[in-house]
Scaffold this active site. Structure first.
Site, PDB file in Angstrom:
ATOM      1  CB  CYS A 152      -0.934   0.003   1.199  1.00  0.00           C
ATOM      2  SG  CYS A 152      -2.013  -1.424   1.236  1.00  0.00           S
TER       3      CYS A 152
HETATM    4  C1  UGA Z   1      -1.598   0.432   5.480  1.00  0.00           C
HETATM    5  C2  UGA Z   1      -2.396   1.395   6.400  1.00  0.00           C
HETATM    6  O1  UGA Z   1      -1.870   1.364   7.737  1.00  0.00           O
HETATM    7  C3  UGA Z   1      -3.872   0.992   6.418  1.00  0.00           C
HETATM    8  O2  UGA Z   1      -4.616   1.934   7.194  1.00  0.00           O
HETATM    9  C4  UGA Z   1      -4.386   0.986   4.977  1.00  0.00           C
HETATM   10  O3  UGA Z   1      -5.748   0.611   4.919  1.00  0.00           O
HETATM   11  C5  UGA Z   1      -3.563  -0.009   4.175  1.00  0.00           C
HETATM   12  O4  UGA Z   1      -2.187   0.425   4.186  1.00  0.00           O
HETATM   13  C6  UGA Z   1      -4.079  -0.033   2.746  1.00  0.00           C
HETATM   14  O5  UGA Z   1      -3.948   0.974   2.052  1.00  0.00           O
HETATM   15  O6  UGA Z   1      -4.721  -1.021   2.359  1.00  0.00           O
HETATM   16  P1  UGA Z   1      -0.428  -1.942   5.803  1.00  0.00           P
HETATM   17  O7  UGA Z   1       0.280  -1.705   4.522  1.00  0.00           O
HETATM   18  O8  UGA Z   1      -1.015  -3.276   6.095  1.00  0.00           O
HETATM   19  O9  UGA Z   1      -1.642  -0.882   6.029  1.00  0.00           O
HETATM   20  O10 UGA Z   1       0.643  -1.664   6.866  1.00  0.00           O
HETATM   21  P2  UGA Z   1       0.999  -0.884   8.185  1.00  0.00           P
HETATM   22  O11 UGA Z   1       0.776  -1.782   9.329  1.00  0.00           O
HETATM   23  O12 UGA Z   1       0.489   0.486   8.264  1.00  0.00           O
HETATM   24  O13 UGA Z   1       2.565  -0.825   7.854  1.00  0.00           O
HETATM   25  C7  UGA Z   1       3.056  -0.069   6.748  1.00  0.00           C
HETATM   26  C8  UGA Z   1       4.490   0.306   7.002  1.00  0.00           C
HETATM   27  O14 UGA Z   1       4.570   1.088   8.181  1.00  0.00           O
HETATM   28  C9  UGA Z   1       5.377  -0.907   7.229  1.00  0.00           C
HETATM   29  O15 UGA Z   1       6.550  -0.785   6.469  1.00  0.00           O
HETATM   30  C10 UGA Z   1       5.643  -0.916   8.698  1.00  0.00           C
HETATM   31  O16 UGA Z   1       6.923  -1.397   9.008  1.00  0.00           O
HETATM   32  C11 UGA Z   1       5.497   0.543   9.068  1.00  0.00           C
HETATM   33  N1  UGA Z   1       4.928   0.670  10.441  1.00  0.00           N
HETATM   34  C12 UGA Z   1       3.787   0.016  10.744  1.00  0.00           C
HETATM   35  C13 UGA Z   1       5.553   1.461  11.359  1.00  0.00           C
HETATM   36  O17 UGA Z   1       6.589   2.070  11.056  1.00  0.00           O
HETATM   37  N2  UGA Z   1       5.015   1.553  12.604  1.00  0.00           N
HETATM   38  C14 UGA Z   1       3.872   0.873  12.950  1.00  0.00           C
HETATM   39  O18 UGA Z   1       3.418   0.973  14.100  1.00  0.00           O
HETATM   40  C15 UGA Z   1       3.241   0.098  11.993  1.00  0.00           C
END
Ligand code: UGA
Length: 448
Positions: free
Chosen positions: A279
């Site tokens: 995403c």
């Molecule tokens: C992301 C968004 O968080 C969702 O709200 C959205 O619906 C989704 O994309 C989408 O567009 O479908 P996702 O890609 O599953 O969800 O991942 P996240 O958990 O947000 O992680 C994304 C990135 O952020 C990762 O590289 C992760 O390492 C990083 N991250 C995640 C952080 O740096 N801190 C966190 O607490 C969580």
């Protein structure tokens, strides 16, 4: 309410199962007969915590799967489009959205009652009104706003938490060309508890989704830029800097009882080796090219991507600081998935790091609790030994690199304490206490 969901990917299937669980009569449609059969047999084609259980308790009751789009649309009041929008590196490809819109439009030609068509896939602003709506009108010979409604309802599902995010949403964005459309959508969500409802236009709904992901991605690149600056400044640890920043009560408010609240988004303000997944990289890049096509330079978001593209390289730089050559150096890679809780390696920073280490002839072992199978598809089999446990993977290693913040890597200090020879630990997620291992270094850490 009778709902048809077209596309049984991650967004479509979680939505279909979730709406069925909430008591709606749902049919999910896919052109892939094998997927449809699997769903009807109670097997989920994708892995998401809790999804298969919920699928099994609804299939044959409120939920069924079918390849027959026409029957599904004729026998529902609301159709959700949740097909893929493949990304060519710059723009999203709308061909599946167009195809499905045309097929739904053709069915609407012979449907007497009012119907609402809603885009659930992530699409750039204007797609629903300027692409989907005209195709529906042309294929049906009918008029939007009179004979049918057109809406946009973005999804905010995190991989690994998708079912919980769907069942307990923090917000529900109801885009539509008119109130009648939004009212039908609101009926579908009537029993979703106390989530805030945003009633708006389709374009705004589309932009809310991109803006939400772009903000989180920006926070990550911002933290990584500061980490790189800490390294350049010297004698400053980014963890200390960010802790001082996080304690601002506008970021982490203090409750009446004196306890500090740590909102989830603060963890996006921690430094590391970059964001990945299906995403953030795709959405930010798609928004940049869309903005540019409208004459907006999108300078900030371009930097977000630039910083993110360069961040995995910092891990190699750290290794270069400690070893004059990586040729034959025994390196244990800990974590391959783009984030913990998933086996997804799409756009994972581990990919470019491992490829570079292979090119530099390092002697590699690797461990990820769930992503090994995915990694085996990506890297030459004879260049990496996969361990079954952390202990086995780090055996004899000169250096360990932590690339994914899996909780179980918290056991490393304990494992290492029993060893005579201490390997270098490069913490690319800054998850360990820097004093917990004998030789520690990491992104934004001031080791000499
Ligand atoms: C992301 C968004 O968080 C969702 O709200 C959205 O619906 C989704 O994309 C989408 O567009 O479908 P996702 O890609 O599953 O969800 O991942 P996240 O958990 O947000 O992680 C994304 C990135 O952020 C990762 O590289 C992760 O390492 C990083 N991250 C995640 C952080 O740096 N801190 C966190 O607490 C969580």
């Amino acid at each position: 309410m009778r709902i048809s969901v077209v596309g049984t990917g991650y967004v479509g299937l979680v939505g279909a199962v979730g709406f069925a669980e909430k008591g709606h009569e749902v049919v999910c449609v896919d052109i892939d007969a094998a997927k449809v059969d699997a769903i009807n047999a109670g097997r989920s084609p994708i892995h998401e915590v809790g999804l298969e259980e919920l699928l099994q308790s609804n299939i044959g009751g409120n939920l069924r799967a079918s390849t027959d789009l026409s029957d599904a649309v004729l026998n529902s009041e609301l159709s959700l489009i949740a097909v893929g929008t493949p990304f060519d590196g710059e723009r999203i490809d709308l061909s599946y959205i167009r195809d499905v819109s045309r097929q739904i439009g053709e069915v609407l030609a012979s449907k007497d009652s009012y119907h609402v068509v809603v885009v659930k896939s992530t699409v750039v602003p204007g797609t629903t009104d300027d692409v989907v709506l005209p195709i529906l009108e042309e294929a049906s010979g009918k008029e939007a706003g009179k004979d049918f409604g057109v809406g946009m309802n973005p999804e905010f599902l995190r991989e690994g938490d998708a079912v919980d995010d769907f069942m307990n949403p923090d917000r529900i964005v109801l885009g539509g060309i008119d109130d009648r459309t939004r009212d039908v959508l609101a009926t579908a969500y009537a029993s979703f508890g106390c989530a805030e409802i945003v009633r708006t236009s389709n374009k705004t709904a589309e932009l809310i989704k991109y803006t939400a992901n772009s903000l989180l991605a920006t926070m990550i690149s911002f933290s990584n830029e500061i980490a790189n600056l800490c390294t350049a400044v010297g004698d400053v640890d980014v963890v200390d800097v960010m802790r001082g920043v996080h304690l601002d009560k506008r970021l982490t408010p203090v409750n009446g009882d004196g306890r500090r609240v740590w909102p989830g988004f603060v963890s996006y303000l921690e430094s590391g080796c970059g964001f990945g997944g299906s995403c953030f990289p795709k959405d930010v890049k798609a928004l940049i090219s869309h903005g540019e096509s409208l004459g907006e330079p999108m300078a900030l978001l371009k930097s977000v991507i630039e910083i993110n593209n360069a961040q995995p390289r910092k891990v190699i730089d750290l290794l270069d600081k400690h070893f004059s050559s990586l040729d034959g150096v025994r390196i244990a890679v800990l974590g391959l998935a783009f984030k913990p809780g998933t086996d997804d390696m799409r756009e994972s920073p581990a990919i470019s790091i491992v490829k570079e280490l292979i090119a530099r002839n390092a002697d590699l072992s690797a461990f990820d609790p769930v992503a090994r199978e995915e990694a085996e598809k990506l890297f030459e089999a004879d260049r990496i030994r996969y361990g079954d446990t952390v202990a086995e993977t780090i055996e004899g290693a000169d250096a360990l690199i932590i690339l994914t913040r899996w909780d179980l890597f918290g056991s490393l200090p304990g494992l290492l304490s029993e060893r005579a020879e201490q390997p270098l630990v490069i913490d690319a997620r800054r998850m360990l206490d820097s004093s917990s291992t004998a030789r520690y270094d990491g992104i934004g850490y001031p080791a000499g």
